[in-house]
Design a protein around this motif. Structure first.
Motif, PDB file in Angstrom:
ATOM      1  N   GLU A  91      54.052  64.219  49.967  1.00  0.00           N
ATOM      2  CA  GLU A  91      54.096  62.866  50.541  1.00  0.00           C
ATOM      3  C   GLU A  91      55.318  62.751  51.441  1.00  0.00           C
ATOM      4  N   LEU A  92      55.072  62.288  52.641  1.00  0.00           N
ATOM      5  CA  LEU A  92      56.180  61.956  53.535  1.00  0.00           C
ATOM      6  C   LEU A  92      56.163  60.448  53.714  1.00  0.00           C
ATOM      7  N   ASP A  93      57.272  59.824  53.393  1.00  0.00           N
ATOM      8  CA  ASP A  93      57.345  58.379  53.420  1.00  0.00           C
ATOM      9  C   ASP A  93      58.377  57.950  54.474  1.00  0.00           C
ATOM     10  N   ARG A  94      57.871  57.582  55.646  1.00  0.00           N
ATOM     11  CA  ARG A  94      58.703  57.104  56.763  1.00  0.00           C
ATOM     12  C   ARG A  94      59.867  58.065  57.066  1.00  0.00           C
ATOM     13  N   VAL A  95      59.508  59.332  57.281  1.00  0.00           N
ATOM     14  CA  VAL A  95      60.516  60.378  57.460  1.00  0.00           C
ATOM     15  C   VAL A  95      60.937  60.509  58.930  1.00  0.00           C
ATOM     16  N   SER A  96      62.229  60.586  59.139  1.00  0.00           N
ATOM     17  CA  SER A  96      62.772  60.868  60.474  1.00  0.00           C
ATOM     18  C   SER A  96      63.752  62.031  60.363  1.00  0.00           C
ATOM     19  N   PHE A  97      63.913  62.738  61.492  1.00  0.00           N
ATOM     20  CA  PHE A  97      64.903  63.820  61.507  1.00  0.00           C
ATOM     21  C   PHE A  97      65.481  63.994  62.903  1.00  0.00           C
ATOM     22  N   ALA A  98      66.792  64.203  62.954  1.00  0.00           N
ATOM     23  CA  ALA A  98      67.461  64.475  64.236  1.00  0.00           C
ATOM     24  C   ALA A  98      68.453  65.619  64.056  1.00  0.00           C
ATOM     25  N   TYR A  99      68.503  66.531  65.059  1.00  0.00           N
ATOM     26  CA  TYR A  99      69.603  67.509  65.132  1.00  0.00           C
ATOM     27  C   TYR A  99      70.660  66.857  65.998  1.00  0.00           C
ATOM     28  N   LYS A 100      71.810  66.573  65.452  1.00  0.00           N
ATOM     29  CA  LYS A 100      72.875  65.869  66.193  1.00  0.00           C
ATOM     30  C   LYS A 100      72.266  64.721  66.978  1.00  0.00           C
ATOM     31  N   ASP A 101      72.218  64.829  68.329  1.00  0.00           N
ATOM     32  CA  ASP A 101      71.703  63.689  69.093  1.00  0.00           C
ATOM     33  C   ASP A 101      70.247  63.861  69.510  1.00  0.00           C
ATOM     34  N   GLN A 102      69.582  64.943  69.039  1.00  0.00           N
ATOM     35  CA  GLN A 102      68.175  65.128  69.430  1.00  0.00           C
ATOM     36  C   GLN A 102      67.225  64.677  68.324  1.00  0.00           C
ATOM     37  N   GLN A 103      66.506  63.595  68.597  1.00  0.00           N
ATOM     38  CA  GLN A 103      65.547  63.084  67.626  1.00  0.00           C
ATOM     39  C   GLN A 103      64.306  63.987  67.641  1.00  0.00           C
ATOM     40  N   MET A 159      61.894  70.813  56.169  1.00  0.00           N
ATOM     41  CA  MET A 159      62.182  69.604  55.387  1.00  0.00           C
ATOM     42  C   MET A 159      61.308  69.537  54.147  1.00  0.00           C
ATOM     43  N   MET A 160      60.036  69.919  54.320  1.00  0.00           N
ATOM     44  CA  MET A 160      59.104  69.822  53.191  1.00  0.00           C
ATOM     45  C   MET A 160      59.522  70.718  52.032  1.00  0.00           C
ATOM     46  N   VAL A 161      60.154  71.858  52.326  1.00  0.00           N
ATOM     47  CA  VAL A 161      60.565  72.736  51.226  1.00  0.00           C
ATOM     48  C   VAL A 161      62.055  72.580  50.892  1.00  0.00           C
ATOM     49  N   GLY A 162      62.649  71.506  51.368  1.00  0.00           N
ATOM     50  CA  GLY A 162      63.996  71.163  50.944  1.00  0.00           C
ATOM     51  C   GLY A 162      65.119  71.902  51.658  1.00  0.00           C
ATOM     52  N   LEU A 163      64.808  72.644  52.732  1.00  0.00           N
ATOM     53  CA  LEU A 163      65.866  73.380  53.439  1.00  0.00           C
ATOM     54  C   LEU A 163      66.625  72.469  54.413  1.00  0.00           C
ATOM     55  N   LEU A 164      65.971  71.400  54.838  1.00  0.00           N
ATOM     56  CA  LEU A 164      66.630  70.399  55.687  1.00  0.00           C
ATOM     57  C   LEU A 164      66.423  69.037  55.045  1.00  0.00           C
ATOM     58  N   ARG A 165      67.406  68.169  55.169  1.00  0.00           N
ATOM     59  CA  ARG A 165      67.265  66.817  54.614  1.00  0.00           C
ATOM     60  C   ARG A 165      66.881  65.839  55.697  1.00  0.00           C
ATOM     61  N   PRO A 166      65.874  64.996  55.469  1.00  0.00           N
ATOM     62  CA  PRO A 166      65.519  63.985  56.470  1.00  0.00           C
ATOM     63  C   PRO A 166      66.713  63.067  56.736  1.00  0.00           C
ATOM     64  N   SER A 167      66.820  62.571  57.984  1.00  0.00           N
ATOM     65  CA  SER A 167      67.894  61.603  58.237  1.00  0.00           C
ATOM     66  C   SER A 167      67.492  60.217  57.742  1.00  0.00           C
ATOM     67  N   ALA A 168      66.188  59.995  57.565  1.00  0.00           N
ATOM     68  CA  ALA A 168      65.718  58.758  56.933  1.00  0.00           C
ATOM     69  C   ALA A 168      64.391  59.059  56.248  1.00  0.00           C
ATOM     70  N   GLY A 169      64.049  58.265  55.241  1.00  0.00           N
ATOM     71  CA  GLY A 169      62.780  58.408  54.553  1.00  0.00           C
ATOM     72  C   GLY A 169      62.863  59.376  53.384  1.00  0.00           C
ATOM     73  N   GLU A 170      61.722  59.560  52.721  1.00  0.00           N
ATOM     74  CA  GLU A 170      61.712  60.432  51.539  1.00  0.00           C
ATOM     75  C   GLU A 170      60.507  61.373  51.558  1.00  0.00           C
ATOM     76  N   ILE A 171      60.732  62.601  51.029  1.00  0.00           N
ATOM     77  CA  ILE A 171      59.645  63.579  50.877  1.00  0.00           C
ATOM     78  C   ILE A 171      59.473  63.861  49.392  1.00  0.00           C
ATOM     79  N   ARG A 172      58.225  63.846  48.929  1.00  0.00           N
ATOM     80  CA  ARG A 172      57.949  64.185  47.532  1.00  0.00           C
ATOM     81  C   ARG A 172      56.988  65.371  47.466  1.00  0.00           C
ATOM     82  N   LEU A 173      57.297  66.303  46.547  1.00  0.00           N
ATOM     83  CA  LEU A 173      56.421  67.450  46.289  1.00  0.00           C
ATOM     84  C   LEU A 173      55.862  67.283  44.887  1.00  0.00           C
ATOM     85  N   PHE A 174      54.563  67.326  44.743  1.00  0.00           N
ATOM     86  CA  PHE A 174      53.925  67.148  43.441  1.00  0.00           C
ATOM     87  C   PHE A 174      54.484  65.911  42.731  1.00  0.00           C
ATOM     88  N   GLY A 175      54.718  64.859  43.500  1.00  0.00           N
ATOM     89  CA  GLY A 175      55.156  63.582  42.924  1.00  0.00           C
ATOM     90  C   GLY A 175      56.649  63.448  42.706  1.00  0.00           C
TER      91      GLY A 175
END
Ligand SMILES: Nc1ncnc2c1ncn2[C@@H]1O[C@H](COP(=O)(O)OP(=O)(O)OP(=O)(O)O)[C@@H](O)[C@H]1O
Length: 252
Positions: free
Chosen positions: A18-30, A61-77
């Motif tokens: 589950e991706l819940d309102r996930v955003s990600f940026a590298y420094k200034d690149q969204q 991000m889905m496997v936890g190697l990067l953290r979203p800058s906003a929102g939440e990711i769930r694996l198997f709940g």
């Protein structure tokens, strides 16, 4: 009986990612903006997007190697930062991320799929050898188990990586452009194999691919979701029969 059916239907529709309102940026690149997506048990999700659209970032991000800058990711709940059950996930890398000079045999590469941090220091037992034999057999590569991985054709190497990903009988298989650099016929055979696995086994698939024809051929022409330059195509493996108990198959 009714409760059996309800239980089975619920079982078949657990949320795997589950991706819940996930955003990600590298420094200034969204790269990803406000993406919500649910992948359920027995879904096959194909991810298509141009170079640089953010597909690898999303997988990381889905496997936890990067953290979203906003929102939440769930694996198997479970929130991904608390998730520890990595044996439930198999991963098939891009073929060209593999060094062909790596001096390991097919059996060693497949066995390495067993090693999580937990198992790294444990002795390999008979049961582990049996799991390896089963994975080799399922991929029809038992006869080349003693060969060095670098000696194999591209298609054979992909079968080895698929066997490695399957050795723990994962619930979720993630494939990152698995057919890059492989000839057209071998690609078609590989896709046929994983589409067959999806149709007949109790697994969920997430595959990044540039092969739009193959993706649309299996998953239909209408994406389920879009996020910037990324499109998500999806198909559930037994839409009509989810409520019927006893359809679960084991892979090996
Ligand atoms: N470690 C990083 N630091 C800064 N920017 C990055 C980093 N990794 C990727 N990017 C940038 O983020 C964007 C998305 O990259 P990503 O690798 O996720 O795209 P992709 O869709 O997987 O591309 P491809 O199809 O080429 O593999 C690109 O513009 C890329 O240059």
């Amino acid at each position: 009986m009714k409760s059996d059916i309800a239980a089975s239907a619920a079982y078949c529709h657990d949320n795997i990612i589950e991706l819940d309102r996930v955003s990600f940026a590298y420094k200034d690149q969204q790269v990803i903006t406000d993406l919500s997506l649910v992948i359920k048990e027995r879904d096959f999700v194909g991810v298509i997007g141009s170079n640089g659209a953010g597909k690898t970032t999303l997988l990381r991000m889905m496997v936890g190697l990067l953290r979203p800058s906003a929102g939440e990711i769930r694996l198997f709940g479970q929130p991904v930062r608390r998730f520890r059950d990595w044996e439930r996930i198999g991963y098939v890398p891009q073929k060209n991320s593999f060094n062909p000079l790596f001096p390991a045999t097919v059996r060693e590469v497949v066995m390495s799929g067993l090693y999580s941090n937990k198992k790294l220091f444990k002795r390999i037992g008979k049961h582990d050898q049996q799991k390896c034999d089963d994975a080799l057999e399922v991929m029809s590569i038992g006869d080349i188990a003693g060969k060095r991985i670098g000696e194999l054709s591209g298609g054979q190497q992909q079968r080895v990586f698929l066997a490695r990903a399957l050795i723990n009988q994962p619930d979720l298989l993630i494939l990152d452009e698995p057919t890059v650099g492989i000839d057209a016929q071998t690609q078609a055979d590989f896709f046929e194999l994983i589409f067959h696995m999806h149709a007949h086994h109790h697994m969920t698939f997430l595959m990044v691919s540039h092969d739009i024809e193959m993706i649309e051929g299996y998953l239909g022409k209408e994406p389920r979701e879009r996020a910037g330059g990324i499109k998500f195509y999806a198909r559930h493996s037994h839409e009509q029969d989810c409520a019927i108990p006893g359809l679960q198959h084991s892979l090996l």
